[in-house]
Each structure stands twice: as C-alpha cells, then as structure tokens.
Enzyme design. Structure first.
Site, short mmCIF file in Angstrom:
data_model
loop_
_atom_site.label_atom_id
_atom_site.label_comp_id
_atom_site.label_asym_id
_atom_site.label_seq_id
_atom_site.Cartn_x
_atom_site.Cartn_y
_atom_site.Cartn_z
N HIS A 197 4.78 3.58 -40.40
CA HIS A 197 4.94 2.57 -39.36
C HIS A 197 6.09 3.10 -38.54
O HIS A 197 6.53 2.51 -37.35
CB HIS A 197 5.46 1.20 -40.24
CG HIS A 197 4.50 0.80 -40.55
ND1 HIS A 197 3.70 0.86 -41.74
CD2 HIS A 197 3.29 -0.31 -39.89
CE1 HIS A 197 2.52 0.02 -42.01
NE2 HIS A 197 2.08 -0.38 -40.65
N ARG A 304 1.84 -7.03 -35.28
CA ARG A 304 2.42 -6.77 -36.30
C ARG A 304 3.65 -7.66 -36.87
O ARG A 304 4.73 -7.38 -36.23
CB ARG A 304 2.70 -5.35 -36.64
CG ARG A 304 1.48 -4.51 -36.89
CD ARG A 304 2.10 -3.03 -36.91
NE ARG A 304 1.11 -2.15 -37.54
CZ ARG A 304 0.23 -1.30 -36.57
NH1 ARG A 304 0.60 -1.33 -35.41
NH2 ARG A 304 -0.49 -0.65 -37.36
N ARG A 340 -1.15 -11.10 -36.82
CA ARG A 340 -1.34 -10.77 -38.28
C ARG A 340 -0.36 -11.47 -38.97
O ARG A 340 1.03 -11.26 -38.59
CB ARG A 340 -1.33 -9.30 -38.42
CG ARG A 340 -1.45 -9.05 -39.98
CD ARG A 340 -1.51 -7.71 -40.13
NE ARG A 340 -0.27 -6.95 -40.16
CZ ARG A 340 -0.40 -5.68 -40.11
NH1 ARG A 340 -1.21 -4.85 -40.35
NH2 ARG A 340 0.89 -4.92 -40.00
N GLU A 439 -8.95 -3.24 -45.13
CA GLU A 439 -8.13 -2.29 -45.32
C GLU A 439 -8.09 -1.85 -46.89
O GLU A 439 -7.35 -0.75 -47.09
CB GLU A 439 -6.78 -2.44 -44.68
CG GLU A 439 -6.04 -3.51 -45.12
CD GLU A 439 -4.66 -3.70 -44.24
OE1 GLU A 439 -4.28 -2.91 -43.71
OE2 GLU A 439 -4.18 -4.96 -44.40
N ASP A 463 -4.60 2.03 -43.73
CA ASP A 463 -4.62 1.78 -45.12
C ASP A 463 -5.87 2.04 -45.93
O ASP A 463 -5.80 2.47 -46.86
CB ASP A 463 -4.31 0.43 -45.39
CG ASP A 463 -2.35 0.22 -45.42
OD1 ASP A 463 -1.97 1.06 -45.86
OD2 ASP A 463 -2.12 -0.80 -44.75
N ARG A 473 0.01 7.39 -47.32
CA ARG A 473 0.02 7.61 -45.61
C ARG A 473 1.40 8.15 -45.19
O ARG A 473 1.27 8.55 -43.96
CB ARG A 473 -0.61 6.42 -44.74
CG ARG A 473 0.42 5.24 -45.24
CD ARG A 473 -0.30 4.21 -44.65
NE ARG A 473 0.24 3.62 -43.27
CZ ARG A 473 0.01 2.24 -42.78
NH1 ARG A 473 -0.58 1.50 -43.44
NH2 ARG A 473 0.46 2.13 -41.53
N CYS A 510 -8.55 -1.53 -35.89
CA CYS A 510 -7.12 -1.85 -35.41
C CYS A 510 -6.29 -0.64 -36.03
O CYS A 510 -5.03 -0.48 -35.62
CB CYS A 510 -6.47 -3.02 -35.46
SG CYS A 510 -6.28 -3.50 -37.23
C1 PEP Z 1 -4.06 -0.52 -40.98
O1 PEP Z 1 -3.62 -0.49 -42.03
O2 PEP Z 1 -4.81 0.16 -40.25
C2 PEP Z 1 -3.21 -1.39 -39.98
C3 PEP Z 1 -3.50 -1.46 -38.80
O3 PEP Z 1 -2.06 -1.91 -40.50
P1 PEP Z 1 -0.63 -1.08 -40.73
O4 PEP Z 1 -0.88 -0.03 -40.04
O5 PEP Z 1 0.09 -2.17 -40.10
O6 PEP Z 1 -0.76 -1.26 -42.33
MG MG Z 2 -2.41 -1.91 -42.91
#
Ligand code: PEP
Ligand code: MG
Length: 589
Positions: A197, A304, A340, A439, A463, A473, A510
């Site tokens: 993130h 987010r 979300r 996800e 995810d 990740r 997304c």
């Molecule tokens: C994802 O997991 O692809 C997503 C868009 O949400 P985040 O990156 O906030 O976990």
């Molecule tokens: Mg995610």
C-alpha cells in the site's frame, strides 16, 4: 549541478513513474531518532522534571484515547488502555528510571529505553499469555513517553522546509499517505514491493518512487544529491553531469508523450471497433478526486476508505465520514463512486486502536472480518455511505470476502443501518448497489453462490495473486514469484467474470494488474467490464484500449489461457501492447 563524488547506481523496483533529482532526506525509524547523551550530577533534577512532565502528558493522552475508543467501539476495547495506564503509574518502573539517572549519568531517554527494554524482555519470557502481552504495552507506552519527552508532535519530515527525496528502510502506508507532496518529491526504500500500500499511495500521490533497494538507507547520506527514475527502478547517488544531461533529454521525450496522452482526457475507453469498457480510478483520499477528473477517469471504482481512518489520531465519526464521501460523490456525479468499506489490517493499521500482534496479518483479523466483529464501527461507516448515496452514484463494496456467509452477514448489518436511518428520518438511496471484492480464491471459486446477493464483482488482483500463489505481497525477497500472469490467476479471473455474466452482473478489475498497460488487452479479452486504476495511469490505459481491436484482445486471452508459462503470457502481452501502442512502451521505459 552534479556532485563531484563518484556516481553510484542502485537497481530496485520502480513503483511510481517519473524522474526527480534532489537532496536526500534520511528518515530513520522513530526509535532510532532519540538522542542518548551523558549528563552531569547537576542535570539530574532537570531530567527528573522532564520525565515527570512527560508522564503526566502521556497519562492525559491515554485517557483521551480511551474515551474515544470507548464511545466508538465500546468499553471493553477501551480496557486495553488500562494496561497502558498501569505502566505509567507503576512506581517501581518510574523509580528505577529515576535511580538510573544518578547511577548511569545518562539522559532520561537513554535510561528509560534501557529500563523499558529489560521490563519488556522479562515479561515476554513469562509463560502466561496475559503477562506476555504486557510486554507490548510496555513498549507502546515507552514510545509515547519518548515522543512526549522530545516534544515531537508531527514527524521531522513535516518540518522539512525545502523539497527532498525521502530515503528510508521502509515506510508505513500511513506515513506515505501523510507525506506533503510539496516537500517530498520522491522516495526510495530498502524494503517493499509494487503492490504494497506504500507503493500504491506513491502512485496516487504522483510521487516517483522505488522500493526493494535492499541497502539504500545505508548507502545514501543525508544531503546527498540523488536521482530517482521511478520508471526503471534506478536510483543514482551523485549523478554525473553526463547522466543529468541524458535524463534531461529523456524527460523531454516523456513530457511530449504525456501531453499527447492528455488529449484523450474526454474520450471514452472504447476499442477501435467500438467495444466499450468503464475506465475509472482508485483513490485513497478525498483530495484525489481532482486527479480523477484531470486524468479523464469515469468515476471511482475503488475508494480505499481506510485511509480516512489511518491518517488521523482518532476514529472518524459518522458526520465526518458522510462529509468526505458526499464530497467525492457530488464532485464526480453522475459518474459512479464505489466506496469500499474499511480494509484495515495486513499492512494497514490504526495507530490509536491497538490490536494484538499477529503472525500472519494478511491472513488475520482484517477487513470484513474486523468489521463483522465490530458492528458499531462498521455500521457507523455504512450509515455514512448510505447518507452519501442520496446523490445516487454511490455504491458499496465489501473487501476480503471469503464466503457467501460473510456477504449475508454484512448485508444484514447494512439492512440494520438502513433501518436506523429511516428511524431518524434521514434520506438515502434504498436501492444502493452492493458489490464484493473477489480477492480470495475461495470467493472466486464460489462466485456462483455469492452472485445472487450482490450487484457486481470487483477483482482485487493484488490480494488474489498473494493468496493464490502464497506470495506475501510486501516481501521483496519473493517478489519474483509474484506473477499475475500465472495460469492459476488467469483461470480464477476468467471464472469470476464468466460466473458474473451468467448471473447478469458486471465484473471489474481494481488491483494493480488493471493499470498495467501490458495486461489491459488480456483482461479485456477475458471479458472484464470495468478497469479501476491509479488516476495517473488512466491516460496510458485509455490509449492502449483506444488503439486496440476487440478481436485482438480476445485472441490474446485465448492464447494466454491455453499457455502454461507466466513468462510466455507476459511476452505475448508485451508484444501486443508494443504493436498497438508503442508510445506507451516508450513512455514507461
Ligand atoms: C487488491 O487486493 O487488489 C485491492 C485492490 O485492494 P488492496 O490493494 O487495497 O488490498
Ligand atoms: Mg485487497
């Protein structure tokens, strides 16, 4: 001016494009920043007074947090902070620090750290869960006392006056989110990966960034001239005069392409043969809405919302959240805005609500799991979103769904929230669309069970890749295994889209995969209806789509789904993007 020192080139992972040259600002972790120094006997009374004052301040802060948490989550959670108060009021602990001042002749910061470390280590060794957890309390409270001793309210970075490039071992997403765009023109870290993130925030803020440089924080000294090429993931310390000239030319080419792409702002995301998708943007902050519009995205496919919670010292109440959501919704109406519900946990934490440390935070008590267990926090957010839905373009999306049962529970709480607003006589959209993020592999595989309860799917590839391939990740050591073009990922994406269509609902993408111009034709060919990407990537994605024929995308997808090798899929993806939109490849290089 180039530095006369020898040029050093480091290779990392470019996570946010752009080139910047500036002086380095070294951001060390909070604990490393406290100065330890020797003191004379005559300094002891002053050190004791500083210590006592910081304890009073710390006590006051803990009481304030306790009050907030109690009204937001309930008395029971606020009870966690009783343990913090016990540390501050522990006379044996306090007196040991005071005694240490005269025996060690070191300042209070040094003695306090030493005593606290010994206390925490001793507690951590005890074979009693409750007492062992108190070790974390001692460390937490000590950090707060140290902060109060130094009188630091914000980070040193905020006090930085001239623009700089931040160099750190690692950065938390909340640290990145609160960076001042005017002062921080780029950043580079030892750790990190493209879908952390922190990296996502960098792209949202439009700050060139490189992660995974291993030892940049020890190789760069404060004030060094540093060049960051976020496209190539290259960081150059003391760039030579020739290097600066070379980059000057490169920047001109990129600027030219950028201005060409900017012309697409008001054009639709439609292939040459008329196949249209929705191209929207991912945002983290309400201020990002300007970038959504400036880059020509059609609304927001992923807000987010947890970043609203992370960039402050307390929990936002219903009215504050309503103000934030409705501002975004109204500014973008009639384009859709998908909010979300909070996805806390993993690498995103609240500094003021302490949750127990977990061995596997990405698989732990996060997102919808946290919300279903804390219905007061969840319903406060749902009511705020519902109230903002008066402008009718607002949709709700639940993160981290792993089973249909969670969707049903969340929907039941949504119904309760609606009833609470009806009882208050407040307006909202009764027909608000609810969707889920796909996800987790179990959600993708049971998409047919989930579909009847929702209006859309949005595939979170960040995810999905992590959970399907068992690759953390944010761990740069195994970044080579993080392959969105792995056959397992392609199968799950295709399955989800097909099931969505069978049930008459649309599916968006997304995760970061949607913003990768190499993968856009592939996802399109698999039938994705919506792409939600970082605002800065909207122009390149749109360019690829507008230069493509849908038949080419379909053919690519068929080939990719029949392939056994992630690398081979990546190669054919690159070949097609190179063929239809060479300017995009040039821009990214
Ligand atoms: C994802 O997991 O692809 C997503 C868009 O949400 P985040 O990156 O906030 O976990
Ligand atoms: Mg995610």
């Amino acid at each position: 001016m180039a530095d006369s020192a020898k040029e050093i080139i480091l290779q990392g992972i470019g996570v946010s494009p752009g080139v910047v040259i500036n002086r380095a600002f070294l951001l060390t972790s909070e604990e490393d920043r406290y100065v330890e120094r020797e003191i004379a006997d005559s300094d002891i009374p002053r050190e004791i007074a500083r210590f006592e004052e910081s304890l009073i301040e710390t006590r006051k802060q803990i009481h304030a947090i306790q009050k907030q948490v109690s009204s937001a989550i309930g008395q029971e959670s606020a009870g966690i902070f009783d343990a913090h108060l016990l540390v501050v009021d522990d006379r044996a602990f306090v007196e040991e620090v005071i005694r240490g001042l005269s025996t060690r002749h070191m300042n209070v910061e040094a003695v306090l750290r030493d005593v606290a470390d010994r206390y925490a280590d001793a507690l951590a060794k005890i074979e009693d869960d409750y007492l062992r957890e108190r070790a974390a309390d001692v460390r937490d409270v000590t950090r707060r006392i140290l902060r109060n001793l130094s009188g630091r309210s914000g980070s040193d970075m905020q006090k930085q006056e001239s623009p700089c490039i931040v160099i750190a071992n690692d950065l938390a997403p909340s640290e990145t989110a609160t960076m001042d765009r005017e002062k921080v023109v780029g950043f580079a870290t030892d750790l990190g990966s493209p879908t952390s993130h922190t990296a996502i925030m960098a792209r949202a803020l439009g700050i060139p960034a490189i992660v995974g440089l291993h030892d940049v924080s020890v190789r760069v000294s404060a004030g060094d001239q540093v060049l960051i090429d976020g496209n190539k993931g290259v960081l150059i310390i003391h760039p030579s005069a020739e290097r600066l000239e070379e980059y000057g030319k490169l920047l001109e080419t990129r600027k030219h392409i950028e201005s060409e792409l900017a012309r697409l702002k008001d054009e639709s995301a439609e292939t040459r043969d008329g196949y249209m998708v929705l191209l929207s943007a991912n945002i983290e902050r309400t201020d990002d809405v300007d970038a959504v519009q400036a880059n020509g995205a059609c609304g927001v496919g992923l807000f987010r919302s947890e970043f609203l919670y992370m960039t402050r010292e307390d929990l936002p109440n219903e009215d504050e959240q309503y103000a934030a959501y409705s501002r975004v919704a109204q500014q973008l109406a009639p384009d859709p805005v998908i909010i979300r519900t909070i996805d806390l946990g993993g690498d995103k934490f609240l500094s003021h609500v302490r949750t127990a440390e977990e061995m596997n935070p990405f698989m732990g008590w996060r997102a919808i799991r946290f919300c279903l267990a804390q219905p007061d926090i969840f319903k406060t957010q749902l009511r705020a979103i519902l109230r903002a839905s008066e402008s009718e373009n607002v949709k709700i999306m639940y993160p981290m769904i792993s089973s249909v049962d969670e969707v049903k529970q969340a929907n039941a709480l949504l119904e309760e929230s609606k009833q609470e607003l009806r009882d208050r006589g407040m307006a909202f959209n009764e027909e608000i669309d609810v969707g889920v993020m796909i996800e987790i592999p179990s959600a993708a595989l049971t998409a047919d069970l989930i579909a009847p309860h929702v209006k859309f799917f949005s595939i979170g590839t960040n995810d999905l890749v992590q959970y399907t391939l068992a690759v953390d990740r944010v761990n740069e050591r195994i970044a080579y295994l993080y392959e969105p073009t792995h056959p397992a990922i392609l199968k799950l994406i295709k399955h989800t889209i097909d099931v969505g269509h069978e049930h008459g609902i649309w599916t968006g993408i997304c995760g970061e995969m949607a913003g990768n111009p190499l993968m856009v034709p592939l996802l399109m060919g698999m039938g994705a209806d919506e792409f939600s990407v970082s605002p800065s990537l909207v122009p390149v994605v749109k360019d690829v789509i507008r230069n493509l024929r849908y038949a080419q995308a379909e053919e690519l997808a068929a080939q990719a789904l029949a392939s056994v090798s992630p690398k081979e899929v990546l190669d054919i993806c690159r070949k097609l993007t190179q063929e239809v939109a060479p300017e995009v490849i040039e821009f990214l290089n």
